[in-house]
Design a protein around this motif. Structure first.
Motif, PDB file in Angstrom:
ATOM      1  N   LYS A 122     -34.458  71.071  37.623  1.00 51.37           N
ATOM      2  CA  LYS A 122     -35.902  70.822  37.231  1.00 51.37           C
ATOM      3  C   LYS A 122     -35.964  70.083  35.970  1.00 51.37           C
ATOM      4  O   LYS A 122     -35.202  70.151  34.945  1.00 51.37           O
ATOM      5  N   VAL A 123     -36.529  68.694  35.462  1.00 52.83           N
ATOM      6  CA  VAL A 123     -36.533  68.491  33.923  1.00 52.83           C
ATOM      7  C   VAL A 123     -37.301  68.336  33.454  1.00 52.83           C
ATOM      8  O   VAL A 123     -38.319  68.127  34.120  1.00 52.83           O
ATOM      9  N   ALA A 124     -37.282  68.406  31.752  1.00 51.81           N
ATOM     10  CA  ALA A 124     -38.182  67.757  30.691  1.00 51.81           C
ATOM     11  C   ALA A 124     -37.697  66.824  30.536  1.00 51.81           C
ATOM     12  O   ALA A 124     -37.173  66.520  29.460  1.00 51.81           O
ATOM     13  N   ILE A 125     -38.141  65.358  29.943  1.00 49.91           N
ATOM     14  CA  ILE A 125     -37.809  64.668  29.747  1.00 49.91           C
ATOM     15  C   ILE A 125     -38.593  63.782  28.425  1.00 49.91           C
ATOM     16  O   ILE A 125     -40.188  63.894  28.559  1.00 49.91           O
ATOM     17  N   LEU A 126     -38.454  63.897  27.553  1.00 45.33           N
ATOM     18  CA  LEU A 126     -38.707  64.381  26.124  1.00 45.33           C
ATOM     19  C   LEU A 126     -39.303  63.141  25.716  1.00 45.33           C
ATOM     20  O   LEU A 126     -37.326  62.602  25.095  1.00 45.33           O
ATOM     21  N   LEU A 127     -39.670  61.628  25.748  1.00 47.39           N
ATOM     22  CA  LEU A 127     -39.969  59.984  25.172  1.00 47.39           C
ATOM     23  C   LEU A 127     -39.652  60.177  23.469  1.00 47.39           C
ATOM     24  O   LEU A 127     -41.692  60.914  23.524  1.00 47.39           O
ATOM     25  N   PRO A 128     -39.722  59.185  22.368  1.00 45.05           N
ATOM     26  CA  PRO A 128     -39.930  58.670  21.364  1.00 45.05           C
ATOM     27  C   PRO A 128     -40.727  57.811  21.490  1.00 45.05           C
ATOM     28  O   PRO A 128     -41.949  57.626  20.707  1.00 45.05           O
ATOM     29  N   ASN A 129     -41.378  57.392  22.490  1.00 41.96           N
ATOM     30  CA  ASN A 129     -42.817  55.799  23.063  1.00 41.96           C
ATOM     31  C   ASN A 129     -42.974  55.974  24.674  1.00 41.96           C
ATOM     32  O   ASN A 129     -41.880  56.397  25.435  1.00 41.96           O
ATOM     33  N   PRO A 189     -41.272  71.558  19.557  1.00 42.07           N
ATOM     34  CA  PRO A 189     -41.258  73.112  19.470  1.00 42.07           C
ATOM     35  C   PRO A 189     -42.872  73.155  20.676  1.00 42.07           C
ATOM     36  O   PRO A 189     -42.296  73.911  21.495  1.00 42.07           O
ATOM     37  N   GLU A 190     -43.542  72.566  20.130  1.00 43.19           N
ATOM     38  CA  GLU A 190     -44.672  72.708  21.209  1.00 43.19           C
ATOM     39  C   GLU A 190     -44.944  72.162  23.289  1.00 43.19           C
ATOM     40  O   GLU A 190     -44.471  72.964  23.695  1.00 43.19           O
ATOM     41  N   ALA A 191     -43.659  71.088  23.298  1.00 40.69           N
ATOM     42  CA  ALA A 191     -43.504  71.124  24.421  1.00 40.69           C
ATOM     43  C   ALA A 191     -42.355  71.494  25.174  1.00 40.69           C
ATOM     44  O   ALA A 191     -42.386  71.744  26.169  1.00 40.69           O
ATOM     45  N   VAL A 192     -40.953  72.271  24.333  1.00 40.56           N
ATOM     46  CA  VAL A 192     -39.904  72.920  23.926  1.00 40.56           C
ATOM     47  C   VAL A 192     -40.825  74.237  24.497  1.00 40.56           C
ATOM     48  O   VAL A 192     -39.748  74.825  25.759  1.00 40.56           O
ATOM     49  N   GLU A 193     -42.011  74.740  24.475  1.00 41.39           N
ATOM     50  CA  GLU A 193     -42.545  75.823  24.978  1.00 41.39           C
ATOM     51  C   GLU A 193     -42.583  75.810  26.334  1.00 41.39           C
ATOM     52  O   GLU A 193     -42.960  76.328  26.901  1.00 41.39           O
ATOM     53  N   ILE A 218     -38.785  65.929  37.622  1.00 37.86           N
ATOM     54  CA  ILE A 218     -39.583  65.488  36.499  1.00 37.86           C
ATOM     55  C   ILE A 218     -41.001  66.577  36.251  1.00 37.86           C
ATOM     56  O   ILE A 218     -42.074  66.471  37.442  1.00 37.86           O
ATOM     57  N   VAL A 219     -40.043  67.958  35.710  1.00 40.71           N
ATOM     58  CA  VAL A 219     -41.379  68.706  35.707  1.00 40.71           C
ATOM     59  C   VAL A 219     -42.302  68.243  34.598  1.00 40.71           C
ATOM     60  O   VAL A 219     -43.658  68.680  34.914  1.00 40.71           O
ATOM     61  N   ASN A 220     -41.784  68.154  33.436  1.00 39.30           N
ATOM     62  CA  ASN A 220     -42.986  67.146  32.401  1.00 39.30           C
ATOM     63  C   ASN A 220     -41.910  65.246  31.437  1.00 39.30           C
ATOM     64  O   ASN A 220     -41.134  65.717  31.871  1.00 39.30           O
ATOM     65  N   GLU A 265     -42.301  76.432  32.252  1.00 37.14           N
ATOM     66  CA  GLU A 265     -42.218  75.806  33.120  1.00 37.14           C
ATOM     67  C   GLU A 265     -40.502  75.902  34.205  1.00 37.14           C
ATOM     68  O   GLU A 265     -40.815  75.005  35.342  1.00 37.14           O
ATOM     69  N   ASP A 266     -39.809  76.688  33.209  1.00 39.04           N
ATOM     70  CA  ASP A 266     -38.604  77.116  33.717  1.00 39.04           C
ATOM     71  C   ASP A 266     -38.051  75.678  33.972  1.00 39.04           C
ATOM     72  O   ASP A 266     -37.175  75.961  34.925  1.00 39.04           O
TER      73      ASP A 266
END
Length: 254
Positions: free
Chosen positions: A11-18, A48-52, A36-38, A57-58
């Motif tokens: 389970k991954v969260a992918i946080l992108l700059p664009n 910080p909000e995205a990490v929370e 892809i969970v998020n 979402e574990d």
């Protein structure tokens, strides 16, 4: 002994700059069987909000790029973070664009970005292949981006490659500039790494569960202590022997 490959969906969260990276990120994640969970576009203030949300979402792994990685690690050191690093091939594409902006033999091209932005780059090969002089200007604190750009210009760079802040400085100075971009290759590499991290975590959990089962059902008393000699866990044999539940003993001195 043959090691069994663990087939679990990481389970991954992918946080992108664009948002330009989303399609390639989805392709790479699907190729390596990542769940892809998020996947969202973030900036320094929204991380910080995205990490929370990722914690709620574990997720097993967070993927991010550049200076965002350090911010994520400071928010939650417990979650593994995989850097989306720009590869040598992608740097070559950026250099080719940069060289086309100046009519000069062997131009000086300044490559700027956070220290963790780039994968290993063979500078000598790139300089010989593209007939350029390549200089690196890296930083840790994003606030140093503008100062780094000004330094590169002052030290004789003909073209700058960098992020949005570097682009703003170049626009003010009417200076040649190419925007740093990740491509499918860097996302494929980071998703491959994320899949290996996920397999390692799944293997660790499986072995930990097996070990706990052995401890709980062994015919011998086992009491696990922390460094201060406080009880952390008591197996079932010890519970029966001491006529007390593990939860009642946890935290007490041995």
């Amino acid at each position: 002994m043959r090691h069994e490959r663990i087939h679990t969906m990481t389970k991954v969260a992918i946080l992108l700059p664009n948002s330009d990276l989303m399609e390639d990120a989805a392709y790479a994640a699907n190729l390596y069987h990542l769940d892809i969970v998020n996947m969202s576009v973030v900036n320094r203030h929204s991380i910080p909000e995205a990490v929370e949300k990722a914690l709620r979402e574990d997720v097993d792994v967070i993927m991010a790029r550049g200076s965002h990685v350090d911010i994520i690690k400071s928010c939650s050191p417990a979650i593994p973070v995989v850097d989306i690093k720009i590869t040598s091939l992608e740097v070559g594409v950026l250099i080719s664009r940069a060289k086309s902006l100046v009519e000069k033999d062997c131009p000086v091209i300044a490559l700027t970005g956070p220290e963790n932005m780039f994968a290993y780059i063979n500078t000598g090969f790139l300089e010989e292949y593209y007939d350029i002089k390549l200089r690196f200007y890296t930083f840790v604190d994003p606030e140093q981006m503008r100062l780094t750009a000004k330094q590169a210009i002052e030290e004789g760079a003909d073209v700058l490659i960098g992020g949005w802040a570097v682009g703003e400085i170049c626009e003010q100075e009417a200076f040649p500039f190419v925007k740093t971009e990740s491509g499918r290759e860097s996302l494929l590499e980071s998703c491959r790494t994320a899949s290996y991290v996920g397999e390692a975590l799944a293997l660790q959990k499986r072995y930990a569960k097996s070990l706990q089962t052995i401890i709980d059902y062994t015919y011998g008393g086992i009491i696990e202590l922390d460094e201060d000699l406080r009880i952390q866990h008591v197996n079932r044999f010890s519970e029966n022997l001491l006529l007390s539940d593990s939860s009642q003993m946890k935290g007490r001195y041995i």
